[in-house]
Design a protein around this motif. Structure first.
Motif, PDB file in Angstrom:
ATOM      1  N   GLY A   1       0.821  -1.208   0.000  1.00 15.40           N
ATOM      2  CA  GLY A   1       0.000   0.000   0.000  1.00 15.40           C
ATOM      3  C   GLY A   1       0.856   1.259   0.000  1.00 15.40           C
ATOM      4  N   GLY A   2       0.198   2.399  -0.064  1.00 18.03           N
ATOM      5  CA  GLY A   2       0.884   3.694  -0.105  1.00 18.03           C
ATOM      6  C   GLY A   2       1.299   4.115   1.298  1.00 18.03           C
ATOM      7  N   ILE A   3       2.544   4.525   1.438  1.00 16.49           N
ATOM      8  CA  ILE A   3       3.066   4.952   2.738  1.00 16.49           C
ATOM      9  C   ILE A   3       2.973   6.473   2.863  1.00 16.49           C
ATOM     10  N   GLY A   4       2.410   6.909   3.991  1.00 14.93           N
ATOM     11  CA  GLY A   4       2.326   8.340   4.282  1.00 14.93           C
ATOM     12  C   GLY A   4       2.872   8.622   5.667  1.00 14.93           C
ATOM     13  N   GLY A   5       2.830   9.877   6.078  1.00 10.21           N
ATOM     14  CA  GLY A   5       3.257  10.235   7.427  1.00 10.21           C
ATOM     15  C   GLY A   5       4.748  10.492   7.535  1.00 10.21           C
ATOM     16  N   LEU A   6       5.199  10.589   8.795  1.00 10.67           N
ATOM     17  CA  LEU A   6       6.567  11.045   9.102  1.00 10.67           C
ATOM     18  C   LEU A   6       7.668  10.365   8.281  1.00 10.67           C
ATOM     19  N   SER A   7       7.529   9.067   8.029  1.00  9.84           N
ATOM     20  CA  SER A   7       8.583   8.339   7.301  1.00  9.84           C
ATOM     21  C   SER A   7       8.884   8.923   5.928  1.00  9.84           C
ATOM     22  N   ILE A   8       7.900   9.568   5.321  1.00 13.75           N
ATOM     23  CA  ILE A   8       8.123  10.010   3.936  1.00 13.75           C
ATOM     24  C   ILE A   8       8.511  11.488   3.841  1.00 13.75           C
ATOM     25  N   LYS A   9       8.621  12.161   4.984  1.00  8.87           N
ATOM     26  CA  LYS A   9       8.867  13.607   4.938  1.00  8.87           C
ATOM     27  C   LYS A   9      10.135  14.010   4.169  1.00  8.87           C
ATOM     28  N   PRO A  10      11.268  13.330   4.377  1.00 10.39           N
ATOM     29  CA  PRO A  10      12.471  13.751   3.634  1.00 10.39           C
ATOM     30  C   PRO A  10      12.299  13.638   2.122  1.00 10.39           C
ATOM     31  N   PHE A  11      11.550  12.615   1.681  1.00 12.26           N
ATOM     32  CA  PHE A  11      11.317  12.444   0.242  1.00 12.26           C
ATOM     33  C   PHE A  11      10.378  13.530  -0.280  1.00 12.26           C
ATOM     34  N   ALA A  12       9.357  13.826   0.515  1.00 15.27           N
ATOM     35  CA  ALA A  12       8.400  14.851   0.103  1.00 15.27           C
ATOM     36  C   ALA A  12       9.065  16.220   0.023  1.00 15.27           C
ATOM     37  N   LEU A  13       9.891  16.536   1.020  1.00 17.63           N
ATOM     38  CA  LEU A  13      10.606  17.818   1.007  1.00 17.63           C
ATOM     39  C   LEU A  13      11.514  17.909  -0.215  1.00 17.63           C
ATOM     40  N   ALA A  14      12.176  16.806  -0.533  1.00 15.35           N
ATOM     41  CA  ALA A  14      13.080  16.786  -1.685  1.00 15.35           C
ATOM     42  C   ALA A  14      12.303  17.003  -2.975  1.00 15.35           C
ATOM     43  N   ASN A  15      11.091  16.422  -3.069  1.00 13.77           N
ATOM     44  CA  ASN A  15      10.272  16.617  -4.265  1.00 13.77           C
ATOM     45  C   ASN A  15       9.851  18.078  -4.407  1.00 13.77           C
ATOM     46  N   VAL A  16       9.477  18.698  -3.286  1.00 15.65           N
ATOM     47  CA  VAL A  16       9.119  20.126  -3.322  1.00 15.65           C
ATOM     48  C   VAL A  16      10.325  20.936  -3.792  1.00 15.65           C
ATOM     49  N   ARG A  17      11.479  20.639  -3.225  1.00 14.34           N
ATOM     50  CA  ARG A  17      12.693  21.403  -3.550  1.00 14.34           C
ATOM     51  C   ARG A  17      13.089  21.254  -5.022  1.00 14.34           C
ATOM     52  N   LYS A  18      13.056  20.003  -5.509  1.00 10.77           N
ATOM     53  CA  LYS A  18      13.431  19.769  -6.908  1.00 10.77           C
ATOM     54  C   LYS A  18      12.467  20.494  -7.833  1.00 10.77           C
ATOM     55  N   PHE A  19      11.151  20.385  -7.574  1.00  9.74           N
ATOM     56  CA  PHE A  19      10.201  21.064  -8.461  1.00  9.74           C
ATOM     57  C   PHE A  19      10.293  22.577  -8.315  1.00  9.74           C
ATOM     58  N   TYR A  20      10.607  23.061  -7.128  1.00 10.81           N
ATOM     59  CA  TYR A  20      10.803  24.508  -6.966  1.00 10.81           C
ATOM     60  C   TYR A  20      11.957  24.978  -7.845  1.00 10.81           C
ATOM     61  N   THR A  21      12.942  24.132  -7.998  1.00  6.15           N
ATOM     62  CA  THR A  21      14.109  24.460  -8.821  1.00  6.15           C
ATOM     63  C   THR A  21      13.790  24.386 -10.311  1.00  6.15           C
ATOM     64  N   TYR A  22      12.993  23.385 -10.711  1.00  5.46           N
ATOM     65  CA  TYR A  22      12.823  23.110 -12.145  1.00  5.46           C
ATOM     66  C   TYR A  22      11.537  23.651 -12.766  1.00  5.46           C
ATOM     67  N   LEU A  23      10.515  23.923 -11.944  1.00  2.01           N
ATOM     68  CA  LEU A  23       9.259  24.422 -12.535  1.00  2.01           C
ATOM     69  C   LEU A  23       9.357  25.919 -12.823  1.00  2.01           C
ATOM     70  N   ARG A  24       8.524  26.389 -13.769  1.00  4.29           N
ATOM     71  CA  ARG A  24       8.384  27.830 -14.005  1.00  4.29           C
ATOM     72  C   ARG A  24       8.063  28.518 -12.685  1.00  4.29           C
ATOM     73  N   LYS A  25       8.600  29.712 -12.496  1.00  2.00           N
ATOM     74  CA  LYS A  25       8.430  30.384 -11.197  1.00  2.00           C
ATOM     75  C   LYS A  25       6.974  30.764 -10.919  1.00  2.00           C
ATOM     76  N   ASP A  26       6.120  30.774 -11.952  1.00  2.00           N
ATOM     77  CA  ASP A  26       4.714  31.119 -11.714  1.00  2.00           C
ATOM     78  C   ASP A  26       3.844  29.891 -11.448  1.00  2.00           C
ATOM     79  N   ILE A  27       4.438  28.726 -11.258  1.00  2.00           N
ATOM     80  CA  ILE A  27       3.665  27.542 -10.866  1.00  2.00           C
ATOM     81  C   ILE A  27       3.906  27.277  -9.380  1.00  2.00           C
ATOM     82  N   PRO A  28       2.916  27.591  -8.528  1.00  2.00           N
ATOM     83  CA  PRO A  28       3.124  27.369  -7.093  1.00  2.00           C
ATOM     84  C   PRO A  28       3.113  25.882  -6.741  1.00  2.00           C
ATOM     85  N   ILE A  29       3.815  25.553  -5.665  1.00  2.00           N
ATOM     86  CA  ILE A  29       3.899  24.165  -5.215  1.00  2.00           C
ATOM     87  C   ILE A  29       3.179  24.026  -3.880  1.00  2.00           C
ATOM     88  N   ILE A  30       2.354  22.989  -3.780  1.00  2.00           N
ATOM     89  CA  ILE A  30       1.718  22.644  -2.508  1.00  2.00           C
ATOM     90  C   ILE A  30       2.426  21.397  -1.994  1.00  2.00           C
TER      91      ILE A  30
END
Ligand code: RRO
Length: 309
Positions: A215-244
């Motif tokens: 099944g899909g894993i959520g919660g504290l265990s996945i935080k470092p991966f989620a933060l990394a995904n936000v950071r990578k997309f913040y770097t690579y997406l157009r600046k006018d596309i907000p990230i949630i």
């Protein structure tokens, strides 16, 4: 202190909202969220027809996180569109949709396209738990590319996408390259980490029953991966596309970390299920305390400004 945010013109009074799937399926749950201090309401991903989802037990949590194989239980698109039509609240609503096929997504989007009273769609490209279709659209780059190309021919309303976690720099760049071509309103990352397994040593068995325990894993265990995904997309997406950002937020400090990585808002899944509606007031209070101590008056003072060496 101002913790409001703006998702491409959608004004959100608090940057903290529920994650799709958590206590946002029924009329009562949506009403409770609407009345809460959640900055917006995200609805359970829906299909054309109502679905009961997978057999129980299908959710389990432990101190490190959660595993689920819900299987997309929802009341069907007509219920959610109807709820949006008759709601009487200024709070932004994000309507999550997750058709079982590309064709079903088109059908749902055509319905949503002619509906009023909805601020944006959050198109779920990342459901990990379907028995019918064991494939995550977000990992099929050419399919997504064709899909978005066709979609924006007819779909004219605000649309964001919810992505699965990626792990390789090449994949982040590839996905961002595709998304950057379209008028994407926002990107939510991440959905649960697919295909985890949790074990009960007394029974010597898996803890959830569908799909042989995966099944899909959520919660504290996945935080470092989620933060990394936000950071990578913040770097690579157009600046006018907000990230949630979404994944493992339990405290105001976690929210701060997401904004620092570049998120414009955050969603709460596992911790919202554990704690209920009071989680929003608590997180707001904890976040405001941090901003006060740092002398920040708004999110823009530090959004995306992570120090790296
Ligand atoms: O309903 C689910 O099994 C489910 C969905 Br649609 C999703 O997007 N993410 C998740 O963890 N579970």
């Amino acid at each position: 202190i101002d913790i409001s945010t703006n998702i491409n013109g959608i004004k959100i009074s608090s940057c903290i909202m529920n994650a799709s799937g958590i206590l946002c399926c029924t009329e009562k749950e949506l009403y409770n969220l609407m009345m809460s201090s959640s900055g917006a309401v995200v609805t359970k991903s829906c299909t054309i027809k109502p679905r009961k989802g997978n057999l129980k037990p299908r959710y389990f949590e432990w101190k490190g996180g959660s595993i689920n194989s819900m299987g997309l239980p929802n009341l069907g698109i007509d219920f959610y569109l109807n709820f949006l039509e008759k709601k009487n609240s200024k709070k932004p609503f994000l309507l999550s949709i997750s058709g079982l096929s590309i064709e079903e997504n088109y059908l749902i989007l055509r319905k949503a396209n002619i509906s009023s009273n909805m601020n944006a769609i959050e198109l779920n490209l990342s459901c990990p738990n379907l028995l019918e279709k064991d494939k995550i659209l977000g990992y099929d780059f050419s399919k997504i590319s064709d899909f978005l190309e066709n979609l924006f021919q007819f779909y004219k309303k605000p649309l964001g996408v919810k992505l699965p976690p990626y792990f390789e720099d090449f994949h982040f760049r590839k996905m961002a390259f595709i998304l950057n071509k379209y008028p994407i309103y926002f990107v939510t990352c991440i959905n649960s980490l697919p295909n985890g397994i949790c074990i009960d040593i007394n029974k010597e068995s898996v803890v959830i029953h569908p799909k042989k325990g995966f099944g899909g894993i959520g919660g504290l265990s996945i935080k470092p991966f989620a933060l990394a995904n936000v950071r990578k997309f913040y770097t690579y997406l157009r600046k006018d596309i907000p990230i949630i950002g979404c994944g493992g937020i339990c405290t105001g400090k976690d929210v701060f970390e997401y904004i620092l990585c570049g998120a414009s808002a955050v969603q709460i899944g596992t911790q919202f299920l554990k704690e209920g509606i009071p989680v929003f007031d608590r997180l707001i209070k904890e976040l405001i305390t941090i901003l006060k101590n740092k002398n920040y008056s708004s999110l823009n003072s530090f959004k995306g400004k992570l120090n790296v060496f």
